[in-house]
Design a protein around this motif. Structure first.
Motif, short mmCIF file in Angstrom:
data_model
loop_
_atom_site.label_atom_id
_atom_site.label_comp_id
_atom_site.label_asym_id
_atom_site.label_seq_id
_atom_site.Cartn_x
_atom_site.Cartn_y
_atom_site.Cartn_z
N ARG A 165 9.09 -20.45 -6.22
CA ARG A 165 7.73 -20.57 -6.75
C ARG A 165 6.89 -21.55 -5.93
NH1 ARG A 165 9.23 -16.57 -8.58
NH2 ARG A 165 9.04 -15.79 -10.70
N CYS A 447 5.59 -12.80 -13.80
CA CYS A 447 6.21 -11.88 -14.76
C CYS A 447 7.07 -12.61 -15.78
CB CYS A 447 7.05 -10.84 -14.02
SG CYS A 447 8.50 -11.52 -13.17
N GLU A 448 7.47 -13.85 -15.49
CA GLU A 448 8.32 -14.58 -16.43
C GLU A 448 7.59 -14.93 -17.72
OE1 GLU A 448 6.72 -17.43 -13.31
OE2 GLU A 448 7.73 -15.49 -13.36
N THR A 449 6.26 -14.88 -17.71
CA THR A 449 5.49 -15.20 -18.91
C THR A 449 4.96 -13.97 -19.62
OG1 THR A 449 3.45 -15.42 -17.61
CG2 THR A 449 4.79 -17.40 -17.90
N ILE A 498 12.78 -8.82 -13.83
CA ILE A 498 11.95 -9.52 -14.82
C ILE A 498 12.82 -10.32 -15.77
CG2 ILE A 498 10.37 -9.17 -16.75
CD1 ILE A 498 9.22 -6.79 -15.27
N HIS A 500 15.70 -11.62 -15.12
CA HIS A 500 16.19 -12.79 -14.38
C HIS A 500 15.13 -13.89 -14.34
CE1 HIS A 500 18.58 -14.86 -11.30
NE2 HIS A 500 17.43 -15.11 -10.70
N HIS A 501 13.89 -13.52 -14.01
CA HIS A 501 12.82 -14.53 -13.95
C HIS A 501 12.51 -15.11 -15.33
CE1 HIS A 501 12.19 -13.90 -9.79
NE2 HIS A 501 11.59 -12.73 -9.87
N ARG A 502 12.55 -14.27 -16.36
CA ARG A 502 12.24 -14.75 -17.71
C ARG A 502 13.28 -15.77 -18.18
NH1 ARG A 502 12.34 -10.00 -20.79
NH2 ARG A 502 10.22 -9.60 -20.08
N ARG A 504 15.24 -17.63 -16.26
CA ARG A 504 15.10 -18.84 -15.44
C ARG A 504 13.95 -19.71 -15.95
NH1 ARG A 504 16.82 -18.63 -10.05
NH2 ARG A 504 15.75 -20.64 -9.87
N TRP A 505 12.83 -19.07 -16.30
CA TRP A 505 11.68 -19.81 -16.80
C TRP A 505 11.97 -20.43 -18.17
CZ3 TRP A 505 7.52 -22.42 -16.00
CH2 TRP A 505 6.56 -22.58 -16.99
N THR A 547 16.24 -10.43 -24.79
CA THR A 547 16.75 -10.59 -23.42
C THR A 547 18.09 -11.31 -23.41
OG1 THR A 547 14.47 -10.67 -22.60
CG2 THR A 547 16.19 -11.49 -21.15
#
Length: 595
Positions: A165, A447-449, A498, A500-502, A504-505, A547
């Motif tokens: 990021r 996309c994590e949000t 998505i 994965h990013h969600r 992590r966030w 998720t």
């Protein structure tokens, strides 16, 4: 000229006569010549950093006794400048291509081919013809390898910036990959706003008059406000020369990667070388209540009267922008009037042409229009508003934001079509790497949000499949399944990325301090209002819980796991991999049942 391997030609030159009209170049004073920036990224190499420090010691001369601070700085600046020129050099142009950084290697390959061509022209034998043919093949093969290596390295760096990021380096890398853009001067409106100015002199004159009116505007800040401002005592010690401790403290407070000052000494060289609270308390706000214990999915804990904490969300200021929320039209009008009054007291002015009003309708209801005014100017009411790369809409969904990201990804793919995806000199693996690093990173920005529905995920996956089939040259007549396309490209599906990013966030937010707004929003809810009956809109918490279940992570203990960053990353990686494998198995099972 189709490629770098065809720079040489066997055509004969023609003798021609040309007329040149010389023109005296404009005079440039030393102050007007821009400084060249040093390539400070090379200081990450320990050997180059050591060479730079040694060069600084060689060029550093002891100043004369009783020298002033300016003399000391001049000596240090000159030493660092000469050392940087010798060791790291200057930054080359931003828009680089693969042949710019490999000019030496390409020149050797072309020169070898050229020598065999000259030998063939002087001695046209069969052996020399075979030698020249082999040299041409070696030249083409070598240049293609250089081109593939360059694009793979750029794709890997860009993907690394996107995963971390690091948006500043990510956008800088994408600019290098996209190449130079044409600079064009658009029309400019006159003072009356009806006439469009297109000539250069008229545009410059219009900008001149604009800034003259803007900068010469007299501030009408009242004297009583200035007297009310707390005055700090005079600090005589600030007039003394800075000490070594002050210098070190200032260096630690500076951020790297910023533009250097007039001395052209960036922070990296120095490192390696050595609104008043005038808002009334009764201004309308958005009340939030939260509680950090008991688990994020246990919403019953927020019903407690004594263990919950309430906070006020009055404004969200970012740079020179301000977002003022309100629960009713009257609250929004009071908030806008209050902030406008405070800004005017400090000599600032709200741009009413750029200020918009956005109504978010409750599910199943359509609210009437509101007439919010600032300085007798009614604000325009819009259905959507673009801010910081995202789309805010009147409906609490991410559909418009997803459509906007798909358009941006289409544009990124189109800008790279000729240079990468339709380039026959690049291998398929290189094209896939560039697609993942540039196009998919643009598609899944923030996309994590997102709170996505199945239709949104399908739209994103259709884009991915469409572009992958173009790159892999898979026609629709072949009836190739989506799973087969992903396996052939060795790419993860959009839904798994998505997820994965969600996750992590979510782990990052869980490790934040309790006073941070993202954590308050995750662990809290609105203090006022109720959700409608039936099937209400999907919340971020609901999607996060689903998720976690899809990735085999226990929703009741995920917070303890997320406290350790390394453990959480391993859990997210294993869970996402298991989800992707199960998803592919389900797709294959559905396909077999259809047969």
């Amino acid at each position: 000229m189709p490629g770098a391997d065809d720079c040489w030609t066997d055509h004969r030159l023609l003798i021609s006569r040309l007329n040149f009209k010389t023109q005296r170049p404009p005079r440039r004073t030393p102050d007007s010549i821009p400084h060249r920036r040093f390539d400070c990224d090379k200081l990450r190499n320990p050997q180059l950093a050591q060479n730079f420090r040694e060069a600084c010691e060689r060029h550093l001369v002891d100043p004369v006794d009783q020298a002033s601070v300016e003399d000391h700085w001049t000596t240090l600046r000159d030493a660092m400048t000469r050392a940087a020129e010798e060791t790291i050099g200057f930054v080359s142009k931003k828009n680089q291509d693969w042949f710019d950084e490999n000019d030496g290697t390409i020149s050797l390959l072309i020169e070898a081919k050229r020598q065999t061509r000259l030998i063939l022209e002087n001695q046209p034998t069969a052996e020399n013809k075979r030698t020249h043919k082999q040299a041409v093949a070696d030249c083409q093969r070598g240049i293609r390898e250089v081109q593939n290596t360059w694009w793979q390295r750029k794709a890997a760096d860009t993907q690394n910036y996107a995963d971390q990021r690091d948006l500043r380096r990510f956008y800088a890398a994408t600019k290098e990959v996209f190449g130079p853009t044409r600079s064009s001067v658009g029309g400019l409106k006159d003072v009356d706003g009806a006439t469009t100015i297109t000539d250069s002199e008229g545009i410059l004159s219009r900008w001149k008059s604009h800034f003259e009116n803007l900068l010469n505007d007299q501030a009408n800040t009242p004297n009583d406000l200035i007297r009310m401002t707390p005055q700090y005592p005079v600090r005589h010690w600030m007039s003394l020369p800075p000490s070594i401790q002050d210098f070190d403290k200032a260096i630690k407070c500076m951020k790297p990667g910023k533009a250097p000052g007039p001395d052209n000494i960036p922070l990296e060289l120095l490192t390696h070388a050595a609104m008043l609270n005038e808002i009334p308390p009764d201004t309308p706000t958005i009340d939030l209540q939260f509680r950090m214990d008991g688990g994020v999915f246990n919403l019953a804990r927020l019903r407690a009267k004594t263990k919950t904490t309430k906070t006020l969300l009055r404004e969200m200021q970012y740079a020179d922008d301000n977002a003022n929320p309100g629960q009713t039209a009257e609250d929004l009008q009071r908030t806008a009037t209050t902030y406008n009054t405070v800004y005017e007291r400090f000599g600032m002015q709200v741009n009413t042409d750029k200020t918009k009003a956005l109504i978010q309708h409750p599910p199943g209801q359509i609210l009437p229009n509101i007439n919010t005014t600032i300085n007798e100017h009614t604000l325009e009411e819009v259905e959507q508003f673009s801010y910081l790369g995202s789309i805010l809409t009147s409906t609490p969904t991410c559909k418009k934001d997803v459509e906007n990201r798909i358009r941006a990804a289409h544009s990124a793919y189109g800008r790279l079509s000729c240079r990468v995806f339709n380039n026959h000199a690049l291998t398929m693996a290189t094209k896939i790497m560039v697609f993942q690093a540039i196009v998919l990173s643009t598609l899944l920005y923030a996309c994590e949000t997102w709170t996505l529905y199945r239709s949104d995920i399908q739209s994103l996956e259709r884009f991915q499949q469409y572009k992958l089939r173009q790159i892999l040259k898979i026609p629709w007549e072949s009836h190739t399944t989506n799973v087969a396309v992903l396996n052939q490209a060795s790419v993860t599906s959009v839904e798994a990325t998505i997820i994965h990013h969600r996750l992590r966030w979510a782990g990052h937010v869980q490790r934040m301090e309790p006073f941070r707004l993202p954590k308050i929003m995750l662990y809290g809810e609105l203090a006022n209002g109720t959700r409608p009956r039936g099937a209400p809109k999907l919340r971020y918490k609901d999607q996060l819980k689903r998720t976690l279940a899809l990735t085999n992570i226990d929703p009741s203990s995920w917070e303890q796991t997320a406290r350790d960053r390394a453990t959480w990353r391993r859990a997210v990686h294993h869970g996402t991999t298991a989800f992707e494998e199960k998803r592919k198995e389900n797709e294959e099972a559905k396909r077999r049942r259809r047969r």
